[in-house]
Design a protein around this motif. Structure first.
Motif, short mmCIF file in Angstrom:
data_model
loop_
_atom_site.label_atom_id
_atom_site.label_comp_id
_atom_site.label_asym_id
_atom_site.label_seq_id
_atom_site.Cartn_x
_atom_site.Cartn_y
_atom_site.Cartn_z
N VAL A 62 0.84 -1.20 0.00
CA VAL A 62 0.00 0.00 0.00
C VAL A 62 0.87 1.25 0.00
N VAL A 63 1.87 1.29 0.86
CA VAL A 63 2.76 2.45 0.95
C VAL A 63 3.50 2.65 -0.37
N ARG A 64 4.08 1.58 -0.91
CA ARG A 64 4.82 1.70 -2.18
C ARG A 64 3.88 2.08 -3.32
N GLY A 65 2.65 1.55 -3.31
CA GLY A 65 1.68 1.90 -4.34
C GLY A 65 1.29 3.36 -4.29
N GLN A 66 1.09 3.90 -3.08
CA GLN A 66 0.75 5.31 -2.93
C GLN A 66 1.90 6.20 -3.42
N THR A 67 3.13 5.79 -3.10
CA THR A 67 4.30 6.55 -3.55
C THR A 67 4.38 6.56 -5.06
N ALA A 68 4.18 5.39 -5.68
CA ALA A 68 4.25 5.30 -7.14
C ALA A 68 3.14 6.12 -7.80
N GLU A 69 1.93 6.06 -7.25
CA GLU A 69 0.82 6.83 -7.81
C GLU A 69 1.09 8.33 -7.70
N ALA A 70 1.65 8.76 -6.58
CA ALA A 70 1.97 10.18 -6.41
C ALA A 70 3.01 10.62 -7.43
N GLN A 71 4.01 9.78 -7.67
CA GLN A 71 5.04 10.12 -8.66
C GLN A 71 4.47 10.13 -10.07
N LEU A 72 3.61 9.18 -10.38
CA LEU A 72 2.96 9.16 -11.70
C LEU A 72 2.09 10.40 -11.89
N GLY A 73 1.33 10.74 -10.84
CA GLY A 73 0.45 11.92 -10.91
C GLY A 73 1.22 13.21 -11.08
N SER A 74 2.44 13.24 -10.59
CA SER A 74 3.29 14.44 -10.70
C SER A 74 4.00 14.50 -12.04
N GLY A 75 3.83 13.46 -12.86
CA GLY A 75 4.45 13.46 -14.18
C GLY A 75 5.91 13.05 -14.20
N HIS A 76 6.36 12.39 -13.14
CA HIS A 76 7.75 11.94 -13.10
C HIS A 76 7.98 10.84 -14.14
N ARG A 77 9.12 10.91 -14.81
CA ARG A 77 9.45 9.91 -15.83
C ARG A 77 10.11 8.69 -15.20
N PHE A 78 10.99 8.92 -14.20
CA PHE A 78 11.73 7.85 -13.55
C PHE A 78 11.42 7.83 -12.06
#
Length: 177
Positions: A69-85
């Motif tokens: 859950v924690v890693r998923g939230q982190t990944a979603e936040a990074q995706l939502g921010s438009g991070h490429r890597f």
């Protein structure tokens, strides 16, 4: 190793190198040694030793569920921010970019992307030395480029010298998509 215990060295040499050396792993571990992965799992299971089997399984399940859950939230936040890597790679690249400013790059073959990088000041991680870099083969004498599958500081210096985008040399496993 041979000076400390010749028998141990002989024993290790009888094993397949792929089983105990990172440089012969064929690039499959992305910088992780098997023992490091085991230690990571052990840290997740910390505190569950000496529990009955059912409690051990339940505890492991709950810890892993929380971690996902924690890693998923982190990944979603990074995706939502438009991070490429992933941010772990971005921070590593930023450190490598900082270190790469101290190097002198010599181009040996522009078409095959072969270089020699000489360190002009110590970076703390490397001695003053010279490293061969092949951007085409994604290799560097320091070993980090091929082990981690993203550019080391020497490869980044070569990219800057030839005005190449370093992002093309980051393995797709590190992309957020």
């Amino acid at each position: 190793m041979r000076t400390e215990n010749p028998a141990m060295c002989d024993w290790a040499n009888r094993m397949e190198y792929e089983r105990w050396t990172q440089h012969k792993d064929g690039g499959r571990r992305y910088g992780h040694m098997t023992t490091n992965i085991s230690e990571c799992v052990n840290s997740v299971l910390k505190g569950t030793r000496n529990l009955p089997v059912t409690s051990l399984v339940k505890s492991t399940y709950l810890r892993l569920a929380e971690l996902f859950v924690v890693r998923g939230q982190t990944a979603e936040a990074q995706l939502g921010s438009g991070h490429r890597f992933s941010q772990v790679v971005v921070k590593a690249i930023e450190r490598n970019l900082k270190d790469s400013r101290c190097f002198t790059v010599t181009v040996f073959d522009r078409h095959h992307l072969d270089y020699t990088v000489a360190e002009t000041t110590p970076t703390g991680k490397f001695s003053l030395g010279s490293y061969r870099v092949s951007l085409r083969d994604r290799t560097c004498d320091c070993g980090y480029f091929q082990a981690l599958h993203y550019p080391c500081c020497h490869a980044l210096a070569c990219c800057a010298q030839s005005r190449l985008d370093w992002a093309t040399y980051v393995d797709e496993v590190y992309t957020m998509s």
